[in-house]
Design an enzyme around this catalytic site. Sequence first.
Site, PDB file in Angstrom:
ATOM      1  N   GLY A 188     -10.139 -61.159   4.588  1.00 53.96           N
ATOM      2  CA  GLY A 188      -8.798 -61.010   5.125  1.00 53.96           C
ATOM      3  C   GLY A 188      -8.027 -59.936   4.382  1.00 53.96           C
ATOM      4  O   GLY A 188      -6.820 -59.785   4.583  1.00 53.96           O
ATOM      5  N   THR A 202     -18.329 -53.902   0.723  1.00 52.72           N
ATOM      6  CA  THR A 202     -16.934 -53.636   1.101  1.00 52.72           C
ATOM      7  C   THR A 202     -16.153 -52.857   0.055  1.00 52.72           C
ATOM      8  O   THR A 202     -15.094 -52.328   0.355  1.00 52.72           O
ATOM      9  CB  THR A 202     -16.194 -54.960   1.371  1.00 52.72           C
ATOM     10  N   SER A 259     -23.880 -44.025 -19.070  1.00 50.75           N
ATOM     11  CA  SER A 259     -23.078 -45.248 -19.147  1.00 50.75           C
ATOM     12  C   SER A 259     -22.483 -45.465 -20.527  1.00 50.75           C
ATOM     13  O   SER A 259     -21.520 -46.219 -20.676  1.00 50.75           O
ATOM     14  CB  SER A 259     -23.935 -46.460 -18.763  1.00 50.75           C
ATOM     15  N   CYS A 286      -5.739  -3.015   1.816  1.00 46.68           N
ATOM     16  CA  CYS A 286      -5.596  -3.192   3.266  1.00 46.68           C
ATOM     17  C   CYS A 286      -6.915  -3.387   4.016  1.00 46.68           C
ATOM     18  O   CYS A 286      -7.474  -4.462   4.042  1.00 46.68           O
ATOM     19  CB  CYS A 286      -4.794  -2.042   3.850  1.00 46.68           C
ATOM     20  N   GLU A 334       0.834  -1.202   0.000  1.00 46.67           N
ATOM     21  CA  GLU A 334       0.000   0.000   0.000  1.00 46.67           C
ATOM     22  C   GLU A 334       0.874   1.260   0.000  1.00 46.67           C
ATOM     23  O   GLU A 334       1.843   1.363   0.753  1.00 46.67           O
ATOM     24  CB  GLU A 334      -0.879  -0.042   1.249  1.00 46.67           C
ATOM     25  N   GLY A 380     -19.035 -60.378   4.163  1.00 41.29           N
ATOM     26  CA  GLY A 380     -18.030 -61.299   3.641  1.00 41.29           C
ATOM     27  C   GLY A 380     -16.651 -60.829   4.047  1.00 41.29           C
ATOM     28  O   GLY A 380     -16.245 -59.714   3.712  1.00 41.29           O
ATOM     29  N   SER A 408     -12.611 -55.385   3.269  1.00 38.16           N
ATOM     30  CA  SER A 408     -13.558 -56.073   4.151  1.00 38.16           C
ATOM     31  C   SER A 408     -13.187 -55.858   5.618  1.00 38.16           C
ATOM     32  O   SER A 408     -14.051 -55.823   6.499  1.00 38.16           O
ATOM     33  CB  SER A 408     -13.628 -57.565   3.824  1.00 38.16           C
ATOM     34  N   TYR A 422      -9.392   3.946  13.726  1.00 40.01           N
ATOM     35  CA  TYR A 422      -9.526   3.377  15.059  1.00 40.01           C
ATOM     36  C   TYR A 422      -8.161   2.873  15.523  1.00 40.01           C
ATOM     37  O   TYR A 422      -7.275   2.601  14.727  1.00 40.01           O
ATOM     38  CB  TYR A 422     -10.557   2.244  15.073  1.00 40.01           C
ATOM     39  N   ARG A 434     -29.072 -46.936   8.912  1.00 39.49           N
ATOM     40  CA  ARG A 434     -29.698 -47.867   7.978  1.00 39.49           C
ATOM     41  C   ARG A 434     -30.209 -49.111   8.705  1.00 39.49           C
ATOM     42  O   ARG A 434     -31.277 -49.644   8.382  1.00 39.49           O
ATOM     43  CB  ARG A 434     -28.709 -48.241   6.865  1.00 39.49           C
ATOM     44  N   LYS A 469      -9.002   2.913  -2.336  1.00 38.14           N
ATOM     45  CA  LYS A 469      -9.379   2.143  -1.143  1.00 38.14           C
ATOM     46  C   LYS A 469     -10.815   2.479  -0.759  1.00 38.14           C
ATOM     47  O   LYS A 469     -11.218   3.652  -0.758  1.00 38.14           O
ATOM     48  CB  LYS A 469      -8.427   2.504  -0.009  1.00 38.14           C
TER      49      LYS A 469
END
Length: 646
Positions: free
Chosen positions: A355, A462, A627, A170, A46, A352, A359, A121, A340, A115
């Site tokens: 491992g 999953t 699609s 500013c 400024e 299901g 899941s 203040y 749900r 500006k």
Amino acid sequence: MKDGFVKVAAYSPAVTLADPAKNAAAVLDAMRRADKAGAKLLVLPELFLTGYTCADLFFQTKLLADAEAALGSVIAGSKGCSVLTLVGLPYAYGNRLYNCAAVVTDGRLLGLVPKSHIPDYREFYESRHFAPALPENVPVSVCGFDILLGTKQLFTMEEVPAFVLAVEICEDLWVSAPPSLRHAAAGATVICNLSASNELVGKDSYRRMLVQTSSARALCAYVYADAGEGESSTDLVFSGHNLICENGAVLAESKPFAQDSFTLSEIDCEKLALERVKMNTFADFASGGYARVTFSAGGVCETKLTRFVDRHPFVPADDGEKNDRCDRILEIQSRGLARRMQAAHAKSLVLGLSGGLDSCLALLVAVRACELLGRPMTDIHTVTMPCFGTTKRTKSNAETLSRTLGTTFSDIDIKEAVDIHFRDIGQNPETHDVTYENCQARERTQILMDLANKEGGLVVGTGDLSELALGFATYNGDHMSMYGVNASVPKTLVRHIVRRAAERYKAEGRDALSAALFDILATPVSPELLPPKDGVISQVTEQIVGPYELHDFFLYHMVRMGCRPRKIFRLALYAFAGEYDAKTIAAWLKMFVRRFFAQQFKRTCLPDGPKVGSVTLSPRSDFRMPSDASAEAFLAEVENIEKSLA
């Protein structure tokens, strides 16, 4: 400037109070530095041509005349330099003095912006010297140029039409209704602020927050240049705290009192413009009366990127933030599932358990949902369904998870059922094609659905977001469920949520459960639909479709940011420099684009599932795509990249 990137700079050179000629020389030096760095925009503090702290010297005719003369020398000196430069000076019009930003480029003065809000203040007493901006633009002649004086001006770059600049000064930033909102509504994508914000304890944090939130609220880039060395220290000290923000993110920042405040980054105007197009509530209030001024940046060129581009846009780099995100996502998933269960009056959850990672996360969600509802863990029916590709490692981990979490567990071997199905449809069991794989996936889904009917339960899906983007799921097999808890969680984030749970269980002393989770994290991602080799997984997903970290990057920038393949490639090449070469990135991008389009039919009929982040492919909310949309134009762009690399 290709792909909408424009390099911008904020800079606080040392100012010489009440010596506009010296300051003009500093401006020209700054312009040359910005030009050398490739910047097309330079924002200075400024009232830089005079200094902000001149006080009653602003009433001196000589200072005002010298300031205009200095502006003239800046304009003349900018000839041949295509950096759009914003420099501050006092300007007298009518019977009032205005605190202005001059917009200069390539030997031209494009406008003066005064500006709007004049602070009076605490330490500020600007109304003693300056008047607030007039409500409308007025024509003026300055340094031989017929221009406008006013705040309703937009400066548009010919080479990048999405670069539309407006100016605040500013205090305009600090008020409750900043001009930037009106400017943005009128079309400004770049807000510049020439500032003289003195430094106080803690003020830098507040200033940063203001600039960040202003850029987010106005959906814009915000370039903030603060006064620094050379301003009077009679009562105040200035630190040269400069900021460049974009839609709530800090791209670059000079620390207060930095030895060199030159702050440089690239803003993505194309991204900002598209975000506004997508947000149909943006700028839905009147914003007319603006003058548009067009300028050239010297022709289209390649903008060298220096800004941070996250390799893993879904995963925070900070550990604390990452843990918070993982916790919040798990809670969103769990509360969605709990709601749900209540709505469906479900007696149980059927899951299901392979491992594998996905899941495993779904089970953690189910456990938390039952905790929220005060239901016993035995209401969760976990089922492992070993077949031709199942390894001892994954089956053991599935059993350990179920046992240690206290769920109801079933082990249903599906080999015989699948062999019978092969016989019925005439499939040779030695032919390990897509039919061989999908028959197993659909048999598992049939079992889960029928068990849910039998138990009065819900089948918990999953599949994760990354798999949905690639269509790496068997249609009406693992693609289908009664509630897909992982549907908007990308693979790169699934891993961290599971790791967070493993660490928590370890801290609680549940060693067997924690060990199983850590082993799942160490297991290669695989659908396990092909026979193992020597007891080890033979079908590794990322060897088939490519690295998930790349695909999640592609997904984020294509769906969330709307980037074309050429830009995605450029960003990936920059973000993954040193990890993947250009040919590798192009090859996997081509696969991503091809599969993303070809597999939309699977996403069109997805089951319900909670949205957890800014990207989801739910056909009912965020992403609706035909699609049968053609991928040819998108693929052609990637193929052109590949040709250029050959």
